[in-house]
Design a protein around this motif. Structure first.
Motif: not given
Ligand code: SF4
Length: 369
Positions: A161-162, A165, A167, A223-226, A228, A230-231, A234
């Motif tokens: 998920s992280r 990214y 949701e 890591c896309l969440a990192r 942004e 937003v990790q 998620l």
């Protein structure tokens, strides 16, 4: 990412995961950092299988001693298949989710009878074993047989998920299928088992639920969440229903140094385990009256009320038990229920009790001190 609504989802891993050697980075980290765990001594399919069943919903540190003891008592499929169920439940006592133990033994019997003791190595066959779902099947096939099958558990869904990214709600079965497809596209054919274990290890040690350790993460760059920031939000996980509270009354009936215990039915919650007689409380009925009635109707005995012993609570995934426990002194009658018997208190350890009733035994021991 476009997705079909049925069949295998049409999801695709971003090209950079392949181009920049995501696996190499992850596997290099795993080779250096992996924990020394008893089930990693070798990749015997039976050992892998038992460990994966024990690790479901249970922490690694809790599982370790149980695993060692289980392997000593039941070192191979035949030993487990041939053991009395009581012995298997006893070895599982305290681990919870006892249907895992019963299913494991039923499946071991199936492996012995249908496959000559050889744990099946195809997804079709292994998925027919009781208690073996997609995760366990993937874990055994990849770790023990090196097959490129995904093994997606909560850890892996959190990591993916992280990384991507995503949701999607990881509580939904359809989300698991999406992640399985993504992992399938990533697994290197030559190190399938290590790759699956590396993902789980990353989720357990670095990409943890709260405060993921991004600065030491071996796949930080992907890591896309990192990227942004937003990790921490998620994965998205829909709320499970809170456990339903149930209030029980429990009778600990003494006859000299013996106690009355009863075996639960072969089906349902805590099937086949032992307990003290208990009944669901009824709002307008006096606990002592209700328990005396149960002892007479269900067990054929009369007993005199001896006061409160303790109050015990235990939470399952879907239920919250509150047990009010009372002492009774046996008076008369032969036990009529086949499932019940009087047993000397110092022999209780030979029987498998659920955690809530083990707490009652502890309370009894304390009162005797
Ligand atoms: Fe998890 Fe952070 Fe690593 Fe991303 S960078 S996979 S959020 S630990």
């Amino acid at each position: 990412m476009a997705r079909k609504t049925t069949g295998r989802p049409a999801v695709k891993l971003p090209d950079e995961f392949h181009a920049f050697g995501f696996h190499q980075d992850l596997l290099a980290w795993y080779d250096q950092q992996k924990r020394d765990l008893p089930w990693r001594i070798n990749s015997d399919p039976y050992r892998v299988w038992v460990s994966e069943i024990m690790l479901q919903q249970t922490r690694v540190e809790t599982v370790k001693p149980y695993y060692e003891n289980f392997m000593q008592q039941f070192p191979n499929v035949e030993a487990l298949a041939d053991a009395p169920e009581d012995q298997v439940l006893k070895a599982w006592e305290g681990l919870g989710y006892y249907s895992r133990a019963r299913n494991l033994q039923a499946a071991a019997r199936q492996v012995k009878e249908e496959y000559g003791g050889y744990v099946p190595d195809t997804i079709e066959e292994i998925s027919t074993l009781k208690g073996v779902g997609p995760y366990t099947a993937g874990a055994i096939l990849s770790i023990a047989y090196g097959k490129p099958e995904p093994a997606v558990d909560g850890n892996v869904m959190r990591v993916f998920s992280r990384l991507l990214y995503m949701e999607d709600d990881i509580a939904k079965p359809s989300t698991r299928v999406i992640f399985e497809e993504l992992v399938r596209q990533t697994i290197p054919a030559d190190r399938a088992g290590d790759f699956n274990q590396a993902l789980m290890e990353l989720g357990a040690l670095v990409c943890v639920p709260r405060n993921p350790q991004c600065l030491t993460c071996p796949v930080f760059d992907y890591c896309l969440a990192r990227r942004e920031g937003v990790q921490d939000r998620l994965p998205v996980k829909g709320k499970a229903k809170p456990p339903r509270p149930v209030h029980y009354l429990v009778a600990v009936v003494r006859r000299g140094d013996e106690l009355l215990i009863s075996r639960r039915p072969e089906q349902g919650l805590l099937a086949g385990m032992w307990e003290f007689p208990m009944v669901e409380a009824k709002p307008r009925l006096d606990p002592a009256d209700l328990l005396e009635e149960v002892l007479q109707d269900r067990y054929g005995i009369t007993a005199a009320y001896g006061g409160e012993l303790t109050r015990v609570q235990h939470t399952f995934s879907h239920l919250h038990w509150e047990l009010d426990v009372y002492l009774y002194e046996y008076e008369a009658g032969a036990v009529t229920a086949d499932s019940a018997r009087f047993v000397p208190q110092d022999e209780l350890q030979a029987y498998a009790f659920p955690v809530a009733h083990s707490k009652i035994i502890q309370a009894l021991i304390k009162t005797a001190d």
